[in-house]
Design a protein around this motif. Structure first.
Motif, PDB file in Angstrom:
ATOM      1  N   LYS A   3       0.834  -1.191   0.000  1.00 14.26           N
ATOM      2  CA  LYS A   3       0.000   0.000   0.000  1.00 14.26           C
ATOM      3  C   LYS A   3       0.873   1.247   0.000  1.00 14.26           C
ATOM      4  CE  LYS A   3      -4.450  -0.323   2.358  1.00 14.26           C
ATOM      5  NZ  LYS A   3      -5.070  -0.160   3.675  1.00 14.26           N
ATOM      6  N   ILE A   6       2.579   1.799  -3.345  1.00 13.27           N
ATOM      7  CA  ILE A   6       1.638   2.337  -4.330  1.00 13.27           C
ATOM      8  C   ILE A   6       1.374   3.810  -4.062  1.00 13.27           C
ATOM      9  CG2 ILE A   6      -0.735   2.214  -5.204  1.00 13.27           C
ATOM     10  CD1 ILE A   6      -0.598  -0.828  -4.558  1.00 13.27           C
ATOM     11  N   ARG A   7       1.154   4.126  -2.776  1.00 12.45           N
ATOM     12  CA  ARG A   7       0.868   5.516  -2.443  1.00 12.45           C
ATOM     13  C   ARG A   7       2.058   6.401  -2.808  1.00 12.45           C
ATOM     14  NH1 ARG A   7      -0.552   5.949   3.313  1.00 12.45           N
ATOM     15  NH2 ARG A   7       1.505   6.772   3.747  1.00 12.45           N
ATOM     16  N   ASN A 235      21.412  -0.332  13.688  1.00  8.37           N
ATOM     17  CA  ASN A 235      20.520   0.801  13.922  1.00  8.37           C
ATOM     18  C   ASN A 235      21.073   2.079  13.324  1.00  8.37           C
ATOM     19  OD1 ASN A 235      18.120   0.161  15.746  1.00  8.37           O
ATOM     20  ND2 ASN A 235      19.788  -0.964  16.703  1.00  8.37           N
ATOM     21  N   LYS A 310      11.427  -0.908  10.503  1.00 14.10           N
ATOM     22  CA  LYS A 310      10.076  -1.457  10.565  1.00 14.10           C
ATOM     23  C   LYS A 310       9.164  -0.673  11.486  1.00 14.10           C
ATOM     24  CE  LYS A 310      11.457  -6.060   9.325  1.00 14.10           C
ATOM     25  NZ  LYS A 310      12.918  -5.894   9.384  1.00 14.10           N
ATOM     26  N   ARG A 311       9.770   0.075  12.402  1.00 13.97           N
ATOM     27  CA  ARG A 311       8.941   0.807  13.359  1.00 13.97           C
ATOM     28  C   ARG A 311       8.027   1.808  12.686  1.00 13.97           C
ATOM     29  NH1 ARG A 311      13.932   2.669  16.626  1.00 13.97           N
ATOM     30  NH2 ARG A 311      14.768   2.237  14.593  1.00 13.97           N
TER      31      ARG A 311
END
Lengths: 315, 352, 337
Positions: A3, A6-7, A235, A310-311
């Protein structure tokens, strides 16, 4: 995630349209009649009129833009005034030269930058750190064209490397069959990039090393080496990835000076030559292609940032 | 009754930090004993040095911190004399630690399972697979529902309470002798705090660990600890078993703390606050560090630092009132409570 | 004496939109405060307690219109604050002040204390300019600071002193209602007691009304006359201090009270440990919001939203939103752990 991609793709559409409008306006923003400029001084009225007709300059501005956009989407950016070849062909023949230069420069920048940044962060406030950061500051402040000229002076002309005059003899058909030809321009571009990456890595590492989870890792009995490479680096690299991507994009579009100094027949050189000779279709074409590449690189950077971090997905 | 084995003893610990404005003595004379299988609470307000004490035990100080003096005896061996390598083998293995902020204490880029498994692979030479299986067991032990799914979660996918459970699971991975819990429930809501306290207690009973519990919350201390060390301005100022401390605190500071605590379980008229502020670490009082705020302070208190005096129960207090040298009244009124000085003190001569 | 209504909140809702989808449309709402009503009388202290995410701070902010409430009435002396224009609202800001948890974050670090305090007076035009300096020094003395400290900067003060500055700023415009949003939560116990005592003294001296927002039930019991217990945007129980602490009726209030550690090692009490976490306010549980964690929950609780009511065993003004107050009390319903 899909999503988001695509956005993010949809969001690039208005940016690209903006770019085409700007590029299109180039033609009309130059003082005077574009047809006259194309025809050159002293051209007959008829010639100018013919050119105007050929370039479609008699149509209304929106129609002209529509034609321009329609053609551009189909890969038709017109023909070079100077050579008569289609602009797309001109660009295609030069693109891979620039790409190669940018690619190797980025690799060099990442390699040097990461090592310098990590060493600097792990030994922060020591002599090593200070020295690296001073060198990096030089690398950042030194303009590419100047550094490139220095390199030529030292290595190519100053006979430090006997055969190195080769560097200056680039063949117009492209290059890459000899690492010797690539090495100086890559060093010129790459070291500047390395300086940025080193500083970014250092500050990012220092920030991460102060985080609670690093303390947790130490409290678990993890060795300093593993704390640095397993817990901190992964990180710390997240923001660095963004910088690397943007640098690569910058190299692709912004190696103009370096290409000129080393007489490399890449996109930058093409742009400069086109501007010098007022070859408008080529100028439009190169600016457009460089902008599109930059937008795409940005897109890839954003997406990879999302994948790494991922956060962010949560919000 | 046999004398319980002392598993951890801290003797006159002093830790300093180098800062731009000079040396800060964050911990300046901390001593306490922890009998095996018991819980000691280290309680104090912010800046009292309680967290630095806990980090000093495991030698996890920031790079500008340095342990200047003292001993940290674990099973009789001084940890301050251990090599960095020996310390590493101890950390997360025999002595483990959980921290205040469950939100930031877990590495965001690794799964919960990877982080628990790390200690297992490090200290117990487990394979990746064994570590994974054990991680699931540990998550189950700390009461995380569907542990086989949660083990693959990243920290951001868990709530604060869940993360603290993960931290606990991680610290328990290698069956430690001592668990150091640094404000483990401060960032959590009360109902979640209740869950976590219950869990720590239950696990302690089951696994027989000893616990060092660092907190600012006297309620949490009363509920979880067997012994308490009260810290003020970098020093242990009172050390006592839990009942003595809450029923008959000796030190004016401790009395003041208990009197300023608003309670939800009883009706209080007015709180008795301690006046003034905690002294700045750059400008410590010469004598007793509490003397500028103490309602009972005398010239002696202001001039000379008292030492920890041990009483017949083994409890300790750092206060001149309980020494032979006391120069004040023999009955001292502190925040509405009366304490009897050890010596008779100066007698008040009343005019006719 | 008849109690005078000062603040009346009716059907207050505060929904925060969640953006999402391709075009950033609102896909859902965080129902931070979902239809709550209560009254605050002149001169009293009403506390709102609850755990994080219960909507207590949002309520305070909605009353002051720091965020525009989604729905509902906020009547201050009979005027609906939610209805008036922003300009008119500015006139009321003088009467309603707020003190935050971290006064440092809400004070400009480059301003001296004196300029922080005069600024507030200037905006509200409380005193002629030449009398303000005198008033500043007076205010500092009132909150237990020294007049000569007026020209210092916030960073020169400790946490407790900064909170005193925050209080002085609130007082500078002679307010009637002060909302204390976790005002003492960040302070150490010894300092917290000083500030709590100060708040009590000021209330007496200036006839202030407090709306005290806190998660600390010890502090709340100490300072309040009446208490509102919130959970996931709804009021679970409301009552005077003694009723609520000595005779709590809602299972959530009981659990909350039993969860707090008591500083007395011999007071071992039966603890109700709630299962699980607080559900998300985006998709709060149907029926009674507490049913997912309640030891007494039945099928009815999952469907029917309980209303606040006074059972026969409760004092007037003490209300709880639970279907089973009587059954739990008589022992007819047993907890199901």
């Amino acid at each position: 995630m899909t999503k988001y991609i695509i956005r993010r793709l949809l969001q690039t559409i208005p940016v690209l349209i903006g770019v085409t409008i700007l590029v299109f306006s180039l033609m009309h923003l130059v003082p005077g009649d574009p047809a006259q400029i194309v025809a050159g001084e002293g051209a007959s009225e008829q010639t100018v009129e013919n050119i105007r007709e050929r370039l479609g300059l008699n149509e209304s501005i929106p129609v002209q833009y529509g034609n321009f956009l329609g053609n551009a989407v189909q890969g038709d950016l017109g023909s070079s005034i100077r050579s008569g070849r289609p602009v797309m062909e001109e660009i295609a023949s030069r693109f891979w030269v620039t790409f190669e230069l940018a690619f190797y420069s980025t690799i060099l920048a990442v390699f040097l930058g990461l090592i310098a940044g990590i060493v600097s962060a792990v030994r922060h406030y020591t002599l090593a750190d200070t020295s690296i950061m001073i060198v990096a500051l030089f690398g950042l402040s030194m303009p590419n064209f100047w550094f490139g000229l220095l390199l030529i002076q030292w290595f190519a002309i100053g006979n430090w490397m006997p055969e190195s005059l080769e560097f200056l003899k680039m063949r117009p058909s492209g290059w890459g069959d000899s690492w010797r030809q690539i090495i100086l321009p890559v060093v010129t571009l790459g070291t500047g990039g390395a300086a940025i990456i080193a500083r970014m890595t250092r500050s990012s590492m220092l920030e991460v090393v102060g985080q609670d989870y690093i303390r947790t890792a130490r409290a678990k009995g993890v060795s300093e080496r593993l704390v640095t490479y397993r817990h901190a680096l992964k990180n710390a690299l997240i923001p660095v990835v963004t910088v690397v991507g943007l640098e690569f994009g910058g190299f692709l579009g912004g190696a103009v000076l370096t290409e000129t100094i080393f007489a490399i027949n890449g996109m930058g050189r093409l742009t400069i030559d086109a501007i010098r000779t007022r070859d408008f279709p080529v100028v439009q074409g190169t600016v457009l292609v460089i902008s599109v590449i930059f937008v795409l690189v940005n897109l890839i950077v954003d997406i990879s940032y999302r994948l790494l971090n991922k956060r962010i997905d949560l919000n | 009754m046999s004398v319980p084995e002392i598993i951890l003893e801290v003797k006159n610990l002093k830790t300093s930090f180098a800062t731009d404005s000079g040396e800060v003595r964050a911990v300046d004379g901390v001593s306490f004993k922890l009998p095996k299988g018991q819980t000691i609470g280290i309680v104090g307000e912010s800046g009292s040095g309680k967290s630095i004490t806990s980090l000093s035990i495991l030698r996890l100080l920031a790079s500008n911190g340095k342990i200047k003096e003292g001993e940290v005896l674990y099973k009789g061996q001084d940890l301050l004399k251990f090599s960095e390598d020996q310390m590493r083998k101890l950390r997360g293995n025999e002595i483990s630690m959980i921290f205040q902020e469950p939100m930031t204490s877990l590495n965001p880029v690794y799964t919960v399972g990877q982080q628990i498994g790390e200690a297992l692979m490090l200290h117990q030479n487990m394979s990746k697979k064994e570590a994974h299986i054990r991680s699931v067991e540990l998550l189950k032990l700390v009461g995380i529902p569907s542990p086989d799914k949660r083990v693959k979660n990243y920290p951001f996918e868990l709530s604060g309470g869940m993360r603290q459970r993960v931290m606990i699971a991680m610290s328990l991975a290698c069956d430690p002798e001592i668990l150091i819990a640094d404000e483990p429930t401060t960032a959590l809501d009360v109902t979640i705090q209740a869950q976590i306290l219950e869990l720590i207690k239950e696990l302690q009973d089951r696994l027989g660990m000893s616990v060092v519990f660092i907190t600012h919350d006297l309620g949490v201390v009363a509920e979880t600890c067997d012994y308490v060390a009260v810290m003020y301005a970098g020093q242990v100022v009172e050390y006592a078993d839990i009942r003595s401390l809450f029923h008959y605190p000796k030190l004016p500071y401790t009395i003041g703390l208990l009197k300023s605590l608003p309670r939800h379980d009883i009706e209080q008229d007015k709180l008795e606050p301690i006046k003034g502020n905690v002294p700045s670490p750059h400008d410590m009082p010469v004598g007793c560090r509490f003397s500028p705020r103490c309602p009972a302070a005398t010239d002696l208190c202001r001039a000379k630092m008292p030492q920890l005096e041990t009483d017949e129960k083994g409890n300790q207090v750092r206060c001149w009132i309980y020494s032979e040298e006391w120069d004040g009244e023999s009955e001292v009124n502190i925040y509405g409570e009366t304490r009897i000085a050890k010596s008779r003190g100066t007698e008040t001569v009343l005019p006719d | 004496m008849e109690k005078q209504e000062l603040l009346k909140v009716e059907g207050l809702k505060q929904y925060f939109p969640i953006k999402g989808g391709f075009l950033g449309r609102t896909v859902n709402h965080v129902k931070a405060v979902d239809d709550i009503s209560f009254t605050v009388y002149e001169g009293e202290t009403v506390s709102i307690v609850g755990e994080s995410g219960c909507g207590k701070s949002t309520t305070g902010r909605a009353i002051l219109r720091l965020e525009e409430p989604t729905e509902g009435k906020v009547e201050f002396r009979g005027v609906n604050l939610a209805d008036i224009s922003k300009r008119q609202m500015r006139n009321y800001r003088k009467d309603l002040q707020i003190i935050f948890q971290d006064p440092y974050a809400s004070i400009n670090p480059r301003q001296t204390v004196a300029s922080v305090l005069t600024e507030a007076m200037e905006i509200q035009k409380v005193l002629p300019a030449n009398k303000r300096r005198h008033r500043v020094e007076e205010l500092l003395e009132t909150v237990g600071l020294l007049p000569y400290q007026a020209d210092r900067f916030p960073h020169e003060f400790s946490g407790g002193q900064r909170q005193r500055i925050g209080i002085a700023r609130a007082l500078s415009v002679n307010p009637q209602l002060i909302i204390c949003d976790e005002a003492v939560s960040a302070l150490d116990v010894s300092i917290q007691a000083q500030v709590l005592n100060l708040l009590e003294e000021l209330q007496e001296e200036f006839k202030l009304t407090y709306l005290f927002i806190s998660h600390d039930l010890g502090v709340v019991r100490h300072i309040s006359d009446r208490i509102i217990v919130m959970y996931l945007g709804k009021i679970m129980e409301i009552g005077d201090k003694t009723s609520l602490f000595e005779n709590p009726k809602h299972p959530y209030t009981k659990a909350l009270l039993s969860a707090i550690p008591v500083p007395d090692p011999d007071k071992k009490k039966e603890r109700i440990v709630l299962r699980g976490d607080v559900p998300s306010p985006i998709d709060p549980p149907s029926g009674c919001r507490f049913h997912t964690r309640c030891p007494y929950a039945t099928a009815k609780c999952k469907v029917e939203v309980p209303v606040l009511r006074t059972a026969s065993s409760m004092k007037e003004g003490h209300e709880a939103a639970c279907h089973y107050i009587e059954e739990i009390e008589s022992g007819e319903k047993q907890p199901n752990y």
